[in-house]
Write an enzyme that holds these catalytic residues in place. Sequence first.
Site, PDB file in Angstrom:
ATOM      1  N   ASP A  36     -17.613 -13.388  -4.632  1.00  0.00           N
ATOM      2  CA  ASP A  36     -17.171 -12.958  -3.308  1.00  0.00           C
ATOM      3  C   ASP A  36     -18.360 -12.945  -2.357  1.00  0.00           C
ATOM      4  O   ASP A  36     -19.338 -12.231  -2.587  1.00  0.00           O
ATOM      5  CB  ASP A  36     -16.564 -11.550  -3.431  1.00  0.00           C
ATOM      6  CG  ASP A  36     -16.095 -10.979  -2.099  1.00  0.00           C
ATOM      7  OD1 ASP A  36     -15.988 -11.734  -1.119  1.00  0.00           O
ATOM      8  OD2 ASP A  36     -15.829  -9.761  -2.057  1.00  0.00           O
ATOM      9  N   ASP A  82     -10.308  -6.041   1.485  1.00  0.00           N
ATOM     10  CA  ASP A  82     -11.615  -5.386   1.553  1.00  0.00           C
ATOM     11  C   ASP A  82     -11.524  -4.024   2.229  1.00  0.00           C
ATOM     12  O   ASP A  82     -11.308  -3.946   3.439  1.00  0.00           O
ATOM     13  CB  ASP A  82     -12.597  -6.274   2.334  1.00  0.00           C
ATOM     14  CG  ASP A  82     -12.945  -7.533   1.566  1.00  0.00           C
ATOM     15  OD1 ASP A  82     -13.506  -7.414   0.464  1.00  0.00           O
ATOM     16  OD2 ASP A  82     -12.660  -8.645   2.073  1.00  0.00           O
ATOM     17  N   HIS A 113     -10.750  -4.557  -3.038  1.00  0.00           N
ATOM     18  CA  HIS A 113     -12.203  -4.495  -3.179  1.00  0.00           C
ATOM     19  C   HIS A 113     -12.670  -3.230  -2.481  1.00  0.00           C
ATOM     20  O   HIS A 113     -12.789  -3.183  -1.252  1.00  0.00           O
ATOM     21  CB  HIS A 113     -12.830  -5.757  -2.578  1.00  0.00           C
ATOM     22  CG  HIS A 113     -14.310  -5.785  -2.712  1.00  0.00           C
ATOM     23  ND1 HIS A 113     -15.095  -6.740  -2.098  1.00  0.00           N
ATOM     24  CD2 HIS A 113     -15.176  -4.987  -3.393  1.00  0.00           C
ATOM     25  CE1 HIS A 113     -16.368  -6.516  -2.399  1.00  0.00           C
ATOM     26  NE2 HIS A 113     -16.435  -5.453  -3.169  1.00  0.00           N
ATOM     27  N   MET A 138     -21.030  -9.953  -6.602  1.00  0.00           N
ATOM     28  CA  MET A 138     -21.151 -10.173  -5.150  1.00  0.00           C
ATOM     29  C   MET A 138     -22.199 -11.248  -4.879  1.00  0.00           C
ATOM     30  O   MET A 138     -23.306 -11.202  -5.417  1.00  0.00           O
ATOM     31  CB  MET A 138     -21.550  -8.872  -4.446  1.00  0.00           C
ATOM     32  CG  MET A 138     -20.460  -7.825  -4.343  1.00  0.00           C
ATOM     33  SD  MET A 138     -18.943  -8.399  -3.559  1.00  0.00           S
ATOM     34  CE  MET A 138     -19.500  -8.767  -1.893  1.00  0.00           C
ATOM     35  N   MET A 158     -15.085  -0.949  -1.251  1.00  0.00           N
ATOM     36  CA  MET A 158     -16.487  -0.734  -0.865  1.00  0.00           C
ATOM     37  C   MET A 158     -16.577   0.655  -0.246  1.00  0.00           C
ATOM     38  O   MET A 158     -16.764   0.816   0.965  1.00  0.00           O
ATOM     39  CB  MET A 158     -16.930  -1.843   0.104  1.00  0.00           C
ATOM     40  CG  MET A 158     -17.113  -3.178  -0.606  1.00  0.00           C
ATOM     41  SD  MET A 158     -17.171  -4.562   0.546  1.00  0.00           S
ATOM     42  CE  MET A 158     -15.427  -4.913   0.722  1.00  0.00           C
ATOM     43  N   SER A 198      -9.836 -13.688   1.334  1.00  0.00           N
ATOM     44  CA  SER A 198     -10.107 -12.374   1.908  1.00  0.00           C
ATOM     45  C   SER A 198      -9.621 -12.397   3.351  1.00  0.00           C
ATOM     46  O   SER A 198      -9.961 -13.305   4.108  1.00  0.00           O
ATOM     47  CB  SER A 198     -11.610 -12.097   1.877  1.00  0.00           C
ATOM     48  OG  SER A 198     -11.924 -11.125   2.857  1.00  0.00           O
ATOM     49  N   MET A 244     -13.488  -0.752   3.384  1.00  0.00           N
ATOM     50  CA  MET A 244     -14.854  -0.285   3.677  1.00  0.00           C
ATOM     51  C   MET A 244     -14.771   1.062   4.383  1.00  0.00           C
ATOM     52  O   MET A 244     -13.905   1.258   5.246  1.00  0.00           O
ATOM     53  CB  MET A 244     -15.570  -1.282   4.593  1.00  0.00           C
ATOM     54  CG  MET A 244     -15.586  -2.691   4.030  1.00  0.00           C
ATOM     55  SD  MET A 244     -16.631  -3.752   5.045  1.00  0.00           S
ATOM     56  CE  MET A 244     -16.247  -5.361   4.338  1.00  0.00           C
ATOM     57  N   HIS A 249      -7.194 -10.775  -1.526  1.00  0.00           N
ATOM     58  CA  HIS A 249      -8.356  -9.913  -1.735  1.00  0.00           C
ATOM     59  C   HIS A 249      -8.484  -9.022  -0.498  1.00  0.00           C
ATOM     60  O   HIS A 249      -8.710  -9.524   0.607  1.00  0.00           O
ATOM     61  CB  HIS A 249      -9.591 -10.809  -1.924  1.00  0.00           C
ATOM     62  CG  HIS A 249     -10.876 -10.072  -2.087  1.00  0.00           C
ATOM     63  ND1 HIS A 249     -11.358  -9.664  -3.310  1.00  0.00           N
ATOM     64  CD2 HIS A 249     -11.810  -9.680  -1.176  1.00  0.00           C
ATOM     65  CE1 HIS A 249     -12.528  -9.062  -3.148  1.00  0.00           C
ATOM     66  NE2 HIS A 249     -12.827  -9.050  -1.860  1.00  0.00           N
TER      67      HIS A 249
HETATM   68  C1  DX5 Z   1     -17.845  -8.856   2.132  1.00  0.00           C
HETATM   69  C2  DX5 Z   1     -16.441  -8.888   1.575  1.00  0.00           C
HETATM   70  C3  DX5 Z   1     -15.901 -10.236   1.395  1.00  0.00           C
HETATM   71  C4  DX5 Z   1     -15.814 -11.054   2.659  1.00  0.00           C
HETATM   72  C5  DX5 Z   1     -15.949 -12.469   2.262  1.00  0.00           C
HETATM   73  O1  DX5 Z   1     -18.378  -7.611   1.958  1.00  0.00           O
HETATM   74  O2  DX5 Z   1     -16.403  -8.247   0.314  1.00  0.00           O
HETATM   75  O3  DX5 Z   1     -14.666 -10.234   0.700  1.00  0.00           O
HETATM   76  O4  DX5 Z   1     -14.632 -10.886   3.371  1.00  0.00           O
HETATM   77  O5  DX5 Z   1     -15.990 -13.238   3.413  1.00  0.00           O
HETATM   78  P1  DX5 Z   1     -16.766 -14.622   3.452  1.00  0.00           P
HETATM   79  O6  DX5 Z   1     -16.076 -15.537   2.465  1.00  0.00           O
HETATM   80  O7  DX5 Z   1     -16.634 -15.046   4.858  1.00  0.00           O
HETATM   81  O8  DX5 Z   1     -18.190 -14.364   3.028  1.00  0.00           O
HETATM   82 ZN    ZN Z   2     -14.602  -8.544  -0.871  1.00  0.00          ZN
END
Ligand code: DX5
Ligand code: ZN
Length: 231
Positions: free
Chosen positions: A179, A42, A74, A145, A76, A15, A44, A40
């Site tokens: 994740d 993310d 991903h 998660m 969110m 990520s 948000m 990956h």
């Molecule tokens: C959190 C994300 C993850 C995050 C993981 O909401 O979905 O993908 O970047 O990071 P680490 O491995 O540091 O928990």
């Molecule tokens: Zn993620």
Amino acid sequence: MDILQSRPSCKIGPSILNADLSNLHSACTKLLEDGADYLHLDVMDGHFVPNLTFGHPLVKCLRSKVPEAFFDMHMMVADPEKWVEPMHDAGANQYTFHFEATKDAAALARKIREVGMKVGIAIKPGTAVDVVVPYADLVDMILVMTVEPGFGGQKFMADMMQKVKYLREKFPDMDIEVDGGVGPSTIDACAQAGANMIVSGSAVVNAEDPKAVMSLLRKSVLKSLQEYEIR
Ligand code: DX5
Ligand code: ZN
């Protein structure tokens, strides 16, 4: 269990959330050179999770610089239906939405497949694992998660491994992703539970030797896969 059944292969997907985002292209290129199987990404929106990252314009730019990489989005976001086409047009390969964010997971999964992306369905730590079972034929991957979504660098929730085990037993061929807080000290639990798609953010990106960390994660998953095959 049928001896001929084989689990899906091990894939390591860093990520980039905690990477140097001002240098995203080179960070991604380096991760891919160092052995990442996919990226990956993310997304948000400040509604579904209390944090903001980036959207499809950034994905499009990144795609032009890394034409071959597999992008696992991903999502969110509160309105996952809204970004299916823009993300596909931007070059996303897999669109992972949150079960909690949609009123009609089946329709959304069909829409994602129709435009030509793979489908992932994600569940937050507080969501019961069996909610995803009715959608198994409509999705390519289930994301369990292992932290509350929103931020990198949080503590791994080991009790989520029951969900991974349950899914692996029920769906031997399914891609199952973990994740959140996954790194050298937590990978064995994930691997033994049956996860095969491994997201790791800060443990890879902040490491002195990201290549060695990804290789360690891979070894753990391969070992569990091998044990499973000879069982
Ligand atoms: C959190 C994300 C993850 C995050 C993981 O909401 O979905 O993908 O970047 O990071 P680490 O491995 O540091 O928990
Ligand atoms: Zn993620």
